[in-house]
Write an enzyme that holds these catalytic residues in place. Structure first.
Site, PDB file in Angstrom:
ATOM      1  N   ASP A  34       0.869  -1.181   0.000  1.00 37.80           N
ATOM      2  CA  ASP A  34       0.000   0.000   0.000  1.00 37.80           C
ATOM      3  C   ASP A  34       0.900   1.222   0.000  1.00 37.80           C
ATOM      4  O   ASP A  34       2.100   1.134   0.272  1.00 37.80           O
ATOM      5  CB  ASP A  34      -0.920  -0.008   1.234  1.00 37.80           C
ATOM      6  CG  ASP A  34      -2.226   0.719   0.958  1.00 37.80           C
ATOM      7  OD1 ASP A  34      -2.176   1.947   0.739  1.00 37.80           O
ATOM      8  OD2 ASP A  34      -3.288   0.076   0.937  1.00 37.80           O
ATOM      9  N   TYR A 144     -16.130   7.841 -10.645  1.00 35.22           N
ATOM     10  CA  TYR A 144     -15.797   6.495 -10.168  1.00 35.22           C
ATOM     11  C   TYR A 144     -16.428   5.448 -11.081  1.00 35.22           C
ATOM     12  O   TYR A 144     -15.769   4.524 -11.558  1.00 35.22           O
ATOM     13  CB  TYR A 144     -16.308   6.358  -8.730  1.00 35.22           C
ATOM     14  CG  TYR A 144     -16.208   4.977  -8.119  1.00 35.22           C
ATOM     15  CD1 TYR A 144     -14.978   4.420  -7.797  1.00 35.22           C
ATOM     16  CD2 TYR A 144     -17.365   4.246  -7.833  1.00 35.22           C
ATOM     17  CE1 TYR A 144     -14.903   3.162  -7.203  1.00 35.22           C
ATOM     18  CE2 TYR A 144     -17.290   2.995  -7.241  1.00 35.22           C
ATOM     19  CZ  TYR A 144     -16.061   2.458  -6.932  1.00 35.22           C
ATOM     20  OH  TYR A 144     -15.995   1.224  -6.344  1.00 35.22           O
TER      21      TYR A 144
HETATM   22  C1  VAH Z   1     -19.139   3.097  -3.213  1.00 39.80           C
HETATM   23  N1  VAH Z   1     -18.948   0.954  -2.154  1.00 39.80           N
HETATM   24  O1  VAH Z   1     -20.148   3.277  -2.539  1.00 39.80           O
HETATM   25  C2  VAH Z   1     -18.597   1.696  -3.315  1.00 39.80           C
HETATM   26  C3  VAH Z   1     -19.089   0.981  -4.491  1.00 39.80           C
HETATM   27  C4  VAH Z   1     -21.207  -0.196  -4.630  1.00 39.80           C
HETATM   28  C5  VAH Z   1     -20.494   1.018  -4.911  1.00 39.80           C
HETATM   29  O2  VAH Z   1     -18.237   0.298  -5.275  1.00 39.80           O
HETATM   30  O3  VAH Z   1     -18.593   3.980  -3.812  1.00 39.80           O
END
Ligand code: VAH
Length: 323
Positions: A34, A144
């Site tokens: 890490d 993301y």
């Molecule tokens: C998030 N836990 O909330 C993560 C994800 C299911 C979504 O990958 O960003």
């Protein structure tokens, strides 16, 4: 004999995966890595690695004769929105660095199997939300989610074009008690237990009816290892597999907590995270994972709540700290 490197070992998944892999393969065969402080989680070796430093990853892979690499370092959905360019750079270049390394090593006759986590965040508002199929419209709205969708395309590309043995899961929200998650939209389902154990009323940042796919950590770890151990010819999906655990909303979770811990109280104050959750599936169809490598979730809501209430410490400082 496998030699395994886990990058992002200090994170929510990494810390528990290192522990499970150390038990399975022997602590000497698992290297935790890490960018953050040294933590072993049951492994014998720790190395500092910045996943953006391709040269450093190659050196560690060579030094230890690594045969399997888990690349878990990433920014999640909420922290990603605070720094989109950083999230994109980390999530994409981190993946590209390990895929490129696996391509080079494969060409040199030293195969390197890769695991990389995708997410249900790769889906979007036009994806069918109930029993979301493996192959569906994907129009993610967060940086993301966009990085996860692009990452899935890269994984499939590197497999098809270069034969890189890369495997991935579209994780639902992962619930665990050992290490805290780092900035996700599904984090409410962990924070709620910490409030419950402290005897506090929980203010939920998602509305009561926000149903999302979730999975308890032992199931998530089992799915990950099962996929990595499956014979290559059974792994038909080289983007990322839908893997269902269970689905619930904050109201249902709170009701189960109250059943087991009478007196627990919740209130709702949806914030900016609601808009993210509203674009994600409610439940997943994981037919491919079941058919290809025998996946089947085993932990339901009652058991999850019982186990979380038993193990979540009343004092937050007792948690491992994620990078
Ligand atoms: C998030 N836990 O909330 C993560 C994800 C299911 C979504 O990958 O960003």
């Amino acid at each position: 004999m496998e030699r395994i490197l886990v990058i992002g070992a200090n994170g929510q998944i990494g810390s528990e995966l290192v522990e499970a892999l150390s038990l399975q393969h022997g602590a000497d065969n698992v290297i935790a890595a890490d960018i953050g402080p040294r933590s072993l989680f049951g492994a014998t070796c720790y190395e500092t690695i910045d996943v953006l430093d391709a040269g450093r990853i190659a050196t560690i892979v060579d030094t230890y004769g690594i045969t399997q690499l888990y690349q878990l370092a990433a920014l999640l959905s909420v922290t990603g929105e605070q720094a989109p360019l950083k999230a994109w750079t980390l999530n994409m270049n981190g993946l590209l660095n390990v895929l490129e390394l696996a391509r080079e090593r494969g060409a040199a006759g030293k195969p390197l199997k890769i695991f990389w986590p995708s997410s249900i965040a790769a889906f979007g508002p036009h994806t069918p939300a109930v029993d979301t199929p493996q192959l569906a419209v994907m129009d993610p709205t967060t940086i993301y989610g966009i990085s996860k969708q692009a990452g899935e395309r890269l994984c499939e590309y590197y497999f098809t074009r270069f034969g890189v043995d890369v495997r991935s899961i579209r994780y639902p929200g992962i619930i665990s008690h050992k290490s805290p998650p780092g900035g996700g939209t599904t984090d409410y389902a962990i924070a709620i237990f910490h409030a419950a154990k402290r005897g506090e009323r929980y203010t939920c940042f998602l509305g009561p009816e926000t149903t999302l796919p979730m999975i308890y950590m032992p199931d998530a770890i089992r799915a990950t290892i099962q996929l990595m151990d499956a014979p290559g010819e059974q792994v038909r999906i080289r983007s990322a597999y839908n893997v269902a655990g269970l689905s619930f909303n904050p109201r249902e979770l709170a009701e189960e907590i109250v059943r087991q811990l009478p007196g627990f109280r919740i209130q709702y104050q949806p914030d900016h995270r609601q808009a993210i959750a509203d674009t994600w599936p409610h439940s997943l169809d994981d037919t491919y994972a079941r058919a290809d490598w025998g996946w089947k979730a085993s932990i339901g809501l009652q058991e999850l709540v019982r186990d979380m209430l038993e193990h979540v410490p009343a004092a937050p400082e007792k948690l491992h700290h994620a990078a």
